[in-house]
Motif scaffolding. Structure first.
Motif, PDB file in Angstrom:
ATOM      1  N   GLU A 169      -7.453 -10.394  -3.152  1.00  0.00           N
ATOM      2  CA  GLU A 169      -8.514  -9.957  -4.061  1.00  0.00           C
ATOM      3  C   GLU A 169      -8.175  -8.602  -4.667  1.00  0.00           C
ATOM      4  OE1 GLU A 169     -12.540  -9.327  -2.437  1.00  0.00           O
ATOM      5  OE2 GLU A 169     -12.525 -11.482  -2.043  1.00  0.00           O
ATOM      6  N   THR A 170      -7.793  -7.669  -3.807  1.00  0.00           N
ATOM      7  CA  THR A 170      -7.494  -6.313  -4.254  1.00  0.00           C
ATOM      8  C   THR A 170      -6.236  -6.294  -5.118  1.00  0.00           C
ATOM      9  OG1 THR A 170      -8.501  -5.520  -2.218  1.00  0.00           O
ATOM     10  CG2 THR A 170      -7.257  -3.922  -3.488  1.00  0.00           C
ATOM     11  N   LEU A 171      -5.237  -7.088  -4.756  1.00  0.00           N
ATOM     12  CA  LEU A 171      -4.036  -7.183  -5.597  1.00  0.00           C
ATOM     13  C   LEU A 171      -4.401  -7.643  -7.009  1.00  0.00           C
ATOM     14  CD1 LEU A 171      -1.334  -8.747  -3.266  1.00  0.00           C
ATOM     15  CD2 LEU A 171      -1.066  -6.665  -4.610  1.00  0.00           C
ATOM     16  N   ALA A 172      -5.241  -8.639  -7.096  1.00  0.00           N
ATOM     17  CA  ALA A 172      -5.654  -9.149  -8.406  1.00  0.00           C
ATOM     18  C   ALA A 172      -6.430  -8.082  -9.182  1.00  0.00           C
ATOM     19  CB  ALA A 172      -6.484 -10.405  -8.246  1.00  0.00           C
ATOM     20  N   GLU A 173      -7.312  -7.347  -8.483  1.00  0.00           N
ATOM     21  CA  GLU A 173      -8.104  -6.298  -9.129  1.00  0.00           C
ATOM     22  C   GLU A 173      -7.216  -5.189  -9.692  1.00  0.00           C
ATOM     23  OE1 GLU A 173     -10.763  -4.868  -6.111  1.00  0.00           O
ATOM     24  OE2 GLU A 173     -11.930  -6.727  -6.079  1.00  0.00           O
ATOM     25  N   THR A 174      -6.096  -4.922  -9.033  1.00  0.00           N
ATOM     26  CA  THR A 174      -5.221  -3.819  -9.451  1.00  0.00           C
ATOM     27  C   THR A 174      -4.078  -4.281 -10.344  1.00  0.00           C
ATOM     28  OG1 THR A 174      -3.824  -4.030  -7.496  1.00  0.00           O
ATOM     29  CG2 THR A 174      -5.708  -2.508  -7.338  1.00  0.00           C
ATOM     30  N   GLY A 175      -4.131  -5.520 -10.773  1.00  0.00           N
ATOM     31  CA  GLY A 175      -3.037  -6.026 -11.612  1.00  0.00           C
ATOM     32  C   GLY A 175      -1.738  -6.139 -10.829  1.00  0.00           C
ATOM     33  N   PHE A 176      -1.837  -6.427  -9.525  1.00  0.00           N
ATOM     34  CA  PHE A 176      -0.698  -6.601  -8.621  1.00  0.00           C
ATOM     35  C   PHE A 176       0.131  -5.328  -8.456  1.00  0.00           C
ATOM     36  CE2 PHE A 176      -2.107 -10.720  -9.860  1.00  0.00           C
ATOM     37  CZ  PHE A 176      -2.132 -11.408  -8.656  1.00  0.00           C
ATOM     38  N   ASN A 177      -0.556  -4.200  -8.512  1.00  0.00           N
ATOM     39  CA  ASN A 177       0.061  -2.897  -8.264  1.00  0.00           C
ATOM     40  C   ASN A 177      -0.015  -2.635  -6.761  1.00  0.00           C
ATOM     41  OD1 ASN A 177       0.296  -0.066  -7.764  1.00  0.00           O
ATOM     42  ND2 ASN A 177      -0.074   0.329  -9.937  1.00  0.00           N
ATOM     43  N   ILE A 178       1.135  -2.663  -6.094  1.00  0.00           N
ATOM     44  CA  ILE A 178       1.194  -2.540  -4.635  1.00  0.00           C
ATOM     45  C   ILE A 178       0.671  -1.182  -4.165  1.00  0.00           C
ATOM     46  CG2 ILE A 178       2.733  -2.580  -2.608  1.00  0.00           C
ATOM     47  CD1 ILE A 178       2.622  -5.285  -3.886  1.00  0.00           C
ATOM     48  N   SER A 179       1.085  -0.117  -4.825  1.00  0.00           N
ATOM     49  CA  SER A 179       0.666   1.227  -4.411  1.00  0.00           C
ATOM     50  C   SER A 179      -0.841   1.398  -4.521  1.00  0.00           C
ATOM     51  CB  SER A 179       1.370   2.294  -5.252  1.00  0.00           C
ATOM     52  OG  SER A 179       2.752   2.226  -5.042  1.00  0.00           O
ATOM     53  N   GLU A 180      -1.413   0.968  -5.624  1.00  0.00           N
ATOM     54  CA  GLU A 180      -2.859   1.096  -5.821  1.00  0.00           C
ATOM     55  C   GLU A 180      -3.613   0.197  -4.844  1.00  0.00           C
ATOM     56  OE1 GLU A 180      -6.589   2.289  -7.243  1.00  0.00           O
ATOM     57  OE2 GLU A 180      -4.612   3.231  -7.276  1.00  0.00           O
ATOM     58  N   THR A 181      -3.093  -0.996  -4.597  1.00  0.00           N
ATOM     59  CA  THR A 181      -3.732  -1.904  -3.640  1.00  0.00           C
ATOM     60  C   THR A 181      -3.743  -1.281  -2.250  1.00  0.00           C
ATOM     61  OG1 THR A 181      -3.066  -3.848  -4.909  1.00  0.00           O
ATOM     62  CG2 THR A 181      -3.612  -4.207  -2.589  1.00  0.00           C
ATOM     63  N   ALA A 182      -2.617  -0.725  -1.829  1.00  0.00           N
ATOM     64  CA  ALA A 182      -2.540  -0.082  -0.519  1.00  0.00           C
ATOM     65  C   ALA A 182      -3.531   1.077  -0.429  1.00  0.00           C
ATOM     66  CB  ALA A 182      -1.115   0.414  -0.260  1.00  0.00           C
ATOM     67  N   ARG A 183      -3.627   1.878  -1.497  1.00  0.00           N
ATOM     68  CA  ARG A 183      -4.565   3.007  -1.508  1.00  0.00           C
ATOM     69  C   ARG A 183      -6.002   2.506  -1.353  1.00  0.00           C
ATOM     70  NH1 ARG A 183      -8.054   5.393  -4.353  1.00  0.00           N
ATOM     71  NH2 ARG A 183      -7.834   4.141  -6.233  1.00  0.00           N
ATOM     72  N   ARG A 184      -6.373   1.480  -2.110  1.00  0.00           N
ATOM     73  CA  ARG A 184      -7.743   0.954  -2.054  1.00  0.00           C
ATOM     74  C   ARG A 184      -8.067   0.328  -0.699  1.00  0.00           C
ATOM     75  NH1 ARG A 184      -9.254  -1.936  -7.814  1.00  0.00           N
ATOM     76  NH2 ARG A 184      -8.696  -0.179  -9.144  1.00  0.00           N
ATOM     77  N   LEU A 185      -7.060  -0.242  -0.055  1.00  0.00           N
ATOM     78  CA  LEU A 185      -7.276  -0.864   1.247  1.00  0.00           C
ATOM     79  C   LEU A 185      -7.163   0.130   2.398  1.00  0.00           C
ATOM     80  CD1 LEU A 185      -5.317  -4.195   0.724  1.00  0.00           C
ATOM     81  CD2 LEU A 185      -7.804  -3.904   0.801  1.00  0.00           C
ATOM     82  N   GLY A 186      -6.731   1.352   2.081  1.00  0.00           N
ATOM     83  CA  GLY A 186      -6.600   2.368   3.124  1.00  0.00           C
ATOM     84  C   GLY A 186      -5.457   2.095   4.074  1.00  0.00           C
ATOM     85  N   MET A 187      -4.362   1.532   3.551  1.00  0.00           N
ATOM     86  CA  MET A 187      -3.201   1.279   4.396  1.00  0.00           C
ATOM     87  C   MET A 187      -1.958   1.867   3.734  1.00  0.00           C
ATOM     88  SD  MET A 187      -2.231  -2.803   4.010  1.00  0.00           S
ATOM     89  CE  MET A 187      -3.717  -3.396   4.724  1.00  0.00           C
ATOM     90  N   HIS A 188      -0.953   2.092   4.528  1.00  0.00           N
ATOM     91  CA  HIS A 188       0.306   2.613   4.002  1.00  0.00           C
ATOM     92  C   HIS A 188       0.958   1.557   3.123  1.00  0.00           C
ATOM     93  CE1 HIS A 188       4.348   4.316   3.891  1.00  0.00           C
ATOM     94  NE2 HIS A 188       3.791   5.462   4.297  1.00  0.00           N
ATOM     95  N   ARG A 189       1.625   2.000   2.073  1.00  0.00           N
ATOM     96  CA  ARG A 189       2.266   1.086   1.126  1.00  0.00           C
ATOM     97  C   ARG A 189       3.287   0.190   1.832  1.00  0.00           C
ATOM     98  NH1 ARG A 189       6.335  -0.194  -1.734  1.00  0.00           N
ATOM     99  NH2 ARG A 189       6.263  -0.698  -3.922  1.00  0.00           N
ATOM    100  N   ARG A 190       4.051   0.767   2.767  1.00  0.00           N
ATOM    101  CA  ARG A 190       5.061  -0.026   3.487  1.00  0.00           C
ATOM    102  C   ARG A 190       4.423  -1.106   4.359  1.00  0.00           C
ATOM    103  NH1 ARG A 190       9.356   4.428   5.581  1.00  0.00           N
ATOM    104  NH2 ARG A 190      10.148   5.029   3.542  1.00  0.00           N
ATOM    105  N   THR A 191       3.282  -0.789   4.952  1.00  0.00           N
ATOM    106  CA  THR A 191       2.568  -1.777   5.771  1.00  0.00           C
ATOM    107  C   THR A 191       2.156  -2.961   4.902  1.00  0.00           C
ATOM    108  OG1 THR A 191       1.748  -0.020   7.206  1.00  0.00           O
ATOM    109  CG2 THR A 191       0.577  -2.135   7.277  1.00  0.00           C
TER     110      THR A 191
END
Length: 178
Positions: A145-167
């Motif tokens: 859901e969050t990936l779709a909301e961010t246009g599949f931007n991994i960094s922004e998705t990780a930020r919104r989910l509160g997790m590290h980008r590498r995780t």
């Protein structure tokens, strides 16, 4: 000894198809596999199935064409449509074309057999809320859901989910998007 129940599985995911096949064979079904609409026609004469499990999305093809063909071959055949792309429109079309039931993935052999068993009856008491979902499935759905909301931007998705980008990247490597 009673005659084995004859089942045709139409599924393009070879691993899932094989898993279903083994599971149904343990339940005393004779199983044939088709990986797409082109293979169905050749198997019908040989298999003469009384049951069918059809994936809705078969690569670039629609499983609805298989449902239509299977129902034309034998209107009494119990057909269950499985899909990871559930929608009211496709559920309605599947039923109109001859499917006895329509199940959203993940569905297992128990779910499919239950659908075969209750194919001829409706249930007005079916619960309106969805069935319980595992934490991993809920997490995966939220990530998507969050990936779709961010246009599949991994960094922004990780930020919104509160997790590290590498995780997040590791989670996506384990279960890549299709």
């Amino acid at each position: 000894m009673t005659e084995q129940r004859r089942l045709l599985i139409v599924e393009d995911d070879a691993t899932f198809a094989r898993t279903l096949q083994r599971s149904f064979e343990r339940r005393d079904y004779r199983v044939w596999l088709a990986h797409g609409p082109a293979e169905v026609e050749g198997l019908l004469a040989e298999a003469k199935p009384g049951f069918a499990v059809v994936d809705l999305k078969l690569g670039n093809a629609s499983g609805l064409t298989c449902v239509e063909r299977l129902h034309a071959f034998d209107p009494a055949m119990l057909i269950v449509v499985l899909t990871g792309f559930a929608s009211i429109a496709t559920a309605v079309e599947a039923i109109k074309l001859g499917a006895a039931h329509y199940l959203a993935k993940p569905a297992n052999t128990d779910d499919i057999e239950a659908a075969f068993a209750k194919a001829s009856e409706g249930n007005a008491d079916v619960p309106i809320e969805g069935r319980s979902t595992s934490i991993k499935t809920l997490e995966w759905e939220r990530i998507n859901e969050t990936l779709a909301e961010t246009g599949f931007n991994i960094s922004e998705t990780a930020r919104r989910l509160g997790m590290h980008r590498r995780t997040l990247a590791r989670k996506l490597e384990k279960k890549p998007l299709r």
